[in-house]
Write a protein that holds these residues in place. Sequence first.
Motif, PDB file in Angstrom:
ATOM      1  N   GLU B  23      -5.561  -2.091  67.479  1.00 58.32           N
ATOM      2  CA  GLU B  23      -4.984  -1.391  68.627  1.00 58.32           C
ATOM      3  C   GLU B  23      -4.636   0.037  68.267  1.00 58.32           C
ATOM      4  O   GLU B  23      -4.944   0.979  69.004  1.00 58.32           O
ATOM      5  N   LYS B  24      -4.004   0.176  67.084  1.00 59.74           N
ATOM      6  CA  LYS B  24      -3.608   1.521  66.649  1.00 59.74           C
ATOM      7  C   LYS B  24      -4.831   2.427  66.545  1.00 59.74           C
ATOM      8  O   LYS B  24      -4.812   3.577  66.990  1.00 59.74           O
ATOM      9  N   ILE B  25      -5.905   1.876  65.941  1.00 56.33           N
ATOM     10  CA  ILE B  25      -7.109   2.696  65.732  1.00 56.33           C
ATOM     11  C   ILE B  25      -7.697   3.134  67.064  1.00 56.33           C
ATOM     12  O   ILE B  25      -8.023   4.308  67.262  1.00 56.33           O
ATOM     13  N   SER B  26      -7.802   2.177  68.011  1.00 53.55           N
ATOM     14  CA  SER B  26      -8.425   2.549  69.292  1.00 53.55           C
ATOM     15  C   SER B  26      -7.558   3.560  70.019  1.00 53.55           C
ATOM     16  O   SER B  26      -8.057   4.498  70.638  1.00 53.55           O
ATOM     17  N   HIS B  27      -6.233   3.371  69.894  1.00 58.01           N
ATOM     18  CA  HIS B  27      -5.310   4.323  70.526  1.00 58.01           C
ATOM     19  C   HIS B  27      -5.542   5.726  69.961  1.00 58.01           C
ATOM     20  O   HIS B  27      -5.714   6.702  70.710  1.00 58.01           O
ATOM     21  N   ALA B  28      -5.606   5.797  68.605  1.00 57.54           N
ATOM     22  CA  ALA B  28      -5.783   7.099  67.947  1.00 57.54           C
ATOM     23  C   ALA B  28      -7.120   7.720  68.346  1.00 57.54           C
ATOM     24  O   ALA B  28      -7.216   8.928  68.603  1.00 57.54           O
ATOM     25  N   ASN B  30      -8.852   7.231  71.113  1.00 59.54           N
ATOM     26  CA  ASN B  30      -8.779   7.732  72.487  1.00 59.54           C
ATOM     27  C   ASN B  30      -8.120   9.097  72.527  1.00 59.54           C
ATOM     28  O   ASN B  30      -8.611  10.013  73.178  1.00 59.54           O
ATOM     29  N   LYS B  31      -6.988   9.175  71.796  1.00 54.96           N
ATOM     30  CA  LYS B  31      -6.239  10.423  71.753  1.00 54.96           C
ATOM     31  C   LYS B  31      -7.138  11.544  71.224  1.00 54.96           C
ATOM     32  O   LYS B  31      -7.201  12.641  71.780  1.00 54.96           O
ATOM     33  N   LYS B  32      -7.874  11.224  70.140  1.00 50.35           N
ATOM     34  CA  LYS B  32      -8.729  12.228  69.492  1.00 50.35           C
ATOM     35  C   LYS B  32      -9.804  12.713  70.465  1.00 50.35           C
ATOM     36  O   LYS B  32     -10.027  13.915  70.606  1.00 50.35           O
ATOM     37  N   HIS B  33     -10.463  11.739  71.147  1.00 56.76           N
ATOM     38  CA  HIS B  33     -11.527  12.118  72.080  1.00 56.76           C
ATOM     39  C   HIS B  33     -10.989  13.031  73.165  1.00 56.76           C
ATOM     40  O   HIS B  33     -11.606  14.023  73.536  1.00 56.76           O
ATOM     41  N   HIS B  34      -9.777  12.653  73.649  1.00 53.68           N
ATOM     42  CA  HIS B  34      -9.162  13.439  74.708  1.00 53.68           C
ATOM     43  C   HIS B  34      -8.959  14.875  74.226  1.00 53.68           C
ATOM     44  O   HIS B  34      -9.389  15.830  74.878  1.00 53.68           O
ATOM     45  N   LEU B  35      -8.365  14.998  73.025  1.00 50.96           N
ATOM     46  CA  LEU B  35      -8.099  16.321  72.457  1.00 50.96           C
ATOM     47  C   LEU B  35      -9.396  17.101  72.281  1.00 50.96           C
ATOM     48  O   LEU B  35      -9.493  18.267  72.639  1.00 50.96           O
ATOM     49  N   GLN B  36     -10.407  16.385  71.712  1.00 54.26           N
ATOM     50  CA  GLN B  36     -11.686  17.049  71.429  1.00 54.26           C
ATOM     51  C   GLN B  36     -12.310  17.591  72.700  1.00 54.26           C
ATOM     52  O   GLN B  36     -12.802  18.709  72.741  1.00 54.26           O
ATOM     53  N   ASP B  37     -12.274  16.767  73.774  1.00 53.09           N
ATOM     54  CA  ASP B  37     -12.862  17.208  75.036  1.00 53.09           C
ATOM     55  C   ASP B  37     -12.210  18.497  75.494  1.00 53.09           C
ATOM     56  O   ASP B  37     -12.881  19.451  75.874  1.00 53.09           O
TER      57      ASP B  37
END
Lengths: 242, 128
Positions: B23-28, B30-37
């Motif tokens: 869960e932690k990994i998928s959360h991180a 998602n956050k990363k993809h959001h930031l990257q976009d």
Amino acid sequence: MASPLEQFTIKPIIPEIGFTNASAFMLLTTGIVFCGFMYASRKRALVPGRAQSVVEMFYGFIFRLLKDVAGEDAVVFFPLIFSLFMYILTANYLGMLPGAFTITSHAIVTFTLACFIIGTVIIYGLWKHGAQFLNLFVPSGLPKILVPFMALIELVSFLSRPVSLCIRLFANMVAGHVALKIFAGFILSLWAAGGVATVLAPFPILLIIAVTALELLVCGLQAFVFTVLSCIYLKDALHPSH
Amino acid sequence: MMDEPQNNKEHDRLNRKIVGLEEKISHALNKKHHLQDQTSTKKNTLAMTRFGKAIRLPAEFSSGILVGFALGWIIDKIFDISPWGIIVFVVIGFCAGISNLLKATGQIKRISDKNQKTIAKSEEKMEE
């Protein structure tokens, strides 16, 4: 004093096979990119080290760029776009080294690269969409009477794409390098003038530093712009509707 | 016999740990993809707005005229109608250069985007 354009002369190294300093620097560029990537990815670590993360950064950057600009199905062209970007970037920065030859300062080199992209666009577009690809030349929503005229303009506009890609890269590289050389020439002229001018002689160095900084920016940006525009043109091959 | 329940307990504990970590990994991620976009679009627009445009637009325009000139010259040579080919095709090249400029600055794209949106809407209606 030598002419500012002298740095772009092509000198034969092995005349028998037509091997010149341009060919040598092209080989060197390819070698640097190839060896750099082989070295950086030699461990194939899950958690990347310094070299590997730099390489992965480049990879991810271009991959995202291609996907953002040209869409998901453009990923098949990733090897082409990525090699093109790395080649131009390395060639530009290699040219910034003192005494190095800048291969991207020759119009024929950049024109070949541009024709590569446009050739891919035309062949892939015709192969994938057939005659529908020609819709590219007919803007939608035109009165019928204007269509032949607009098609002619669009055709010229399409043909001008490789030329504009070529001119942009080569002109920027030539302009930057000539400016550097001319500012460097000021030092000698001021020194030779004697009197008050001799005292001023070291000052063009400040200009040279500023222009060098600008050139370093332009080198990266030109490679980036070339890649972005290639992606935009590839989008036409994939989705030719106007 | 004493080992098995203990083993099971250990197994459960580890399983729960793994689920939590996933869960932690998928959360991180998602956050990363959001930031990257966000950063990637920002960077692209920044590069293409000021300096990017300044070095892009002159070449777009001049290449149109150059290609027009070259086409006109070739047509002159083939049909032997000098200088009419060059005269006509430089003007057409000028138009192509302007059209290039409008495309590069997004003026035409906005119009065609509108068209595409209306087309997409009508297609949706057709499907319904």
